[in-house]
Every structure is written in structure tokens, then in C-alpha cells.
Design a protein around this motif. Structure first.
Motif, PDB file in Angstrom:
ATOM      1  N   GLU A  31       7.707  -5.750  -5.536  1.00 17.52           N
ATOM      2  CA  GLU A  31       7.130  -6.380  -6.718  1.00 17.52           C
ATOM      3  C   GLU A  31       6.024  -5.544  -7.346  1.00 17.52           C
ATOM      4  O   GLU A  31       5.895  -5.473  -8.551  1.00 17.52           O
ATOM      5  CB  GLU A  31       6.584  -7.749  -6.305  1.00 17.52           C
ATOM      6  N   THR A  32       5.193  -4.937  -6.504  1.00 14.56           N
ATOM      7  CA  THR A  32       4.055  -4.150  -6.968  1.00 14.56           C
ATOM      8  C   THR A  32       3.941  -2.898  -6.119  1.00 14.56           C
ATOM      9  O   THR A  32       4.095  -2.965  -4.902  1.00 14.56           O
ATOM     10  CB  THR A  32       2.748  -4.962  -6.834  1.00 14.56           C
ATOM     11  N   VAL A  33       3.659  -1.768  -6.762  1.00 12.70           N
ATOM     12  CA  VAL A  33       3.452  -0.504  -6.056  1.00 12.70           C
ATOM     13  C   VAL A  33       2.219   0.163  -6.646  1.00 12.70           C
ATOM     14  O   VAL A  33       2.057   0.196  -7.867  1.00 12.70           O
ATOM     15  CB  VAL A  33       4.670   0.437  -6.219  1.00 12.70           C
ATOM     16  N   GLN A  34       1.348   0.686  -5.767  1.00 11.31           N
ATOM     17  CA  GLN A  34       0.159   1.404  -6.230  1.00 11.31           C
ATOM     18  C   GLN A  34      -0.170   2.540  -5.289  1.00 11.31           C
ATOM     19  O   GLN A  34      -0.142   2.364  -4.072  1.00 11.31           O
ATOM     20  CB  GLN A  34      -1.050   0.480  -6.297  1.00 11.31           C
ATOM     21  N   PHE A  35      -0.520   3.693  -5.854  1.00 11.38           N
ATOM     22  CA  PHE A  35      -1.037   4.803  -5.076  1.00 11.38           C
ATOM     23  C   PHE A  35      -2.532   4.616  -4.862  1.00 11.38           C
ATOM     24  O   PHE A  35      -3.230   4.080  -5.732  1.00 11.38           O
ATOM     25  CB  PHE A  35      -0.831   6.142  -5.809  1.00 11.38           C
ATOM     26  N   SER A  36      -3.030   5.088  -3.710  1.00  3.67           N
ATOM     27  CA  SER A  36      -4.477   5.135  -3.501  1.00  3.67           C
ATOM     28  C   SER A  36      -5.065   6.153  -4.474  1.00  3.67           C
ATOM     29  O   SER A  36      -4.339   7.000  -5.009  1.00  3.67           O
ATOM     30  CB  SER A  36      -4.796   5.518  -2.054  1.00  3.67           C
ATOM     31  N   SER A  37      -6.381   6.099  -4.680  1.00  4.35           N
ATOM     32  CA  SER A  37      -6.995   6.989  -5.672  1.00  4.35           C
ATOM     33  C   SER A  37      -6.849   8.462  -5.303  1.00  4.35           C
ATOM     34  O   SER A  37      -6.798   9.312  -6.190  1.00  4.35           O
ATOM     35  CB  SER A  37      -8.469   6.638  -5.872  1.00  4.35           C
ATOM     36  N   ASP A  38      -6.756   8.776  -4.016  1.00  4.27           N
ATOM     37  CA  ASP A  38      -6.582  10.170  -3.602  1.00  4.27           C
ATOM     38  C   ASP A  38      -5.115  10.578  -3.495  1.00  4.27           C
ATOM     39  O   ASP A  38      -4.797  11.728  -3.219  1.00  4.27           O
ATOM     40  CB  ASP A  38      -7.311  10.443  -2.291  1.00  4.27           C
ATOM     41  N   GLY A  39      -4.199   9.621  -3.691  1.00  4.57           N
ATOM     42  CA  GLY A  39      -2.774   9.913  -3.642  1.00  4.57           C
ATOM     43  C   GLY A  39      -2.206  10.035  -2.240  1.00  4.57           C
ATOM     44  O   GLY A  39      -1.030  10.331  -2.077  1.00  4.57           O
TER      45      GLY A  39
END
Length: 140
Positions: A31-39
Motif C-alpha cells: 500500500e505504501t513504500v518509502q525510502f529512508s532519507s539516506d536511501g
């Protein structure tokens, strides 16, 4: 031969690895995917409320929180390996801060449905939607 965007290819490969790690039998949905700020990490949330965190370099699932999250909101804290999420632990939907070691810190506590965590750019403040319209300030 056309050149491919390496970020898009990496995201596609990570998505396929994530689907394989979830062990779906044709019922895999994210449903939702996000990378951390450092990738370095990719967080994915299923419609059933399971959170998976994958290490992007290895493709290994390093953290799983099964069937606990509410809504479709996850928010990586900029500059840190922490995620703000909405959990229902029996007292209503509240905002929690999770780290990759499995620690949970409850940030809100009341019977209403809190939602929509969103970090400030520097990662020092966390805005959330509360029934009584307060801004939650994250502990440092």
C-alpha cells in the motif's frame, strides 16, 4: 539499447525482493513504500497492516511488524533510522516511533484516531493529525 534510470531499476528490484520476502501466493499487495532519507532502507506497508523494512544494498528484510499498523501512513525521520507510524495497541490509533532494533516509543495517547505523521525537514518535529488539533513535538 536505451539507458535505464538506475534508481527506478533499483526500486523495481527491491519491490520484487520485498514481494518474494513476504511469501505471497498471489496475494501480495503493498500500500505504501518509502525510502529512508539516506536511501539505505525501504519501508513497505501492506493493506493488512504489516510493515516490512528492507536493507537496500542487500535486499534483506531486517524488520517486520506483522498486522499492527493502522491507516497507510509511515514517515521516516530525516537523518535517523526511525519511522513514525500509526498503531492500535488497544487504546485507539496512536503515533509511535519505531527504530530498526524493534523499540517502540508511544508519542500520543488518547482514544481518538491519530494519523498522518509528517516530519519537519530537519527531523526535530513531527506533525500529526489529532482529534484535538495539537502539534506533537518529537523527543530528541
Amino acid at each position: 539499447m536505451t539507458s535505464r534510470n538506475p534508481i527506478a531499476v533499483r526500486a523495481l528490484v527491491l519491490g520484487l525482493l520485498l514481494m518474494a520476502a513476504m511469501g505471497s501466493a498471489g496475494h501480495c499487495a503493498v500500500e505504501t513504500v518509502q525510502f529512508s532519507s539516506d536511501g539505505n532502507y525501504l519501508a513497505a506497508l501492506t493493506p493488512q497492516g504489516t510493515l516490512y523494512v528492507v536493507e537496500t544494498n542487500s535486499g534483506n528484510v531486517i524488520y517486520t511488524l506483522p498486522h499492527a499498523l493502522q491507516g497507510a501512513e509511515i514517515a521516516w525521520r530525516p537523518g535517523a533510522n526511525q519511522i513514525a507510524v500509526v498503531l492500535d495497541e488497544g487504546e485507539g490509533w496512536d503515533i509511535y516511533l519505531l527504530d530498526l532494533e524493534g523499540n517502540k516509543l508511544r508519542l500520543t495517547a488518547h482514544p481518538a484516531k491519530d494519523s498522518c505523521p509528517q516530519w519537519s525537514a530537519e527531523g526535530k518535529s513531527l506533525g500529526v493529525v489529532l482529534s484535538h488539533r495539537h502539534i506533537c513535538s518529537c523527543p530528541r
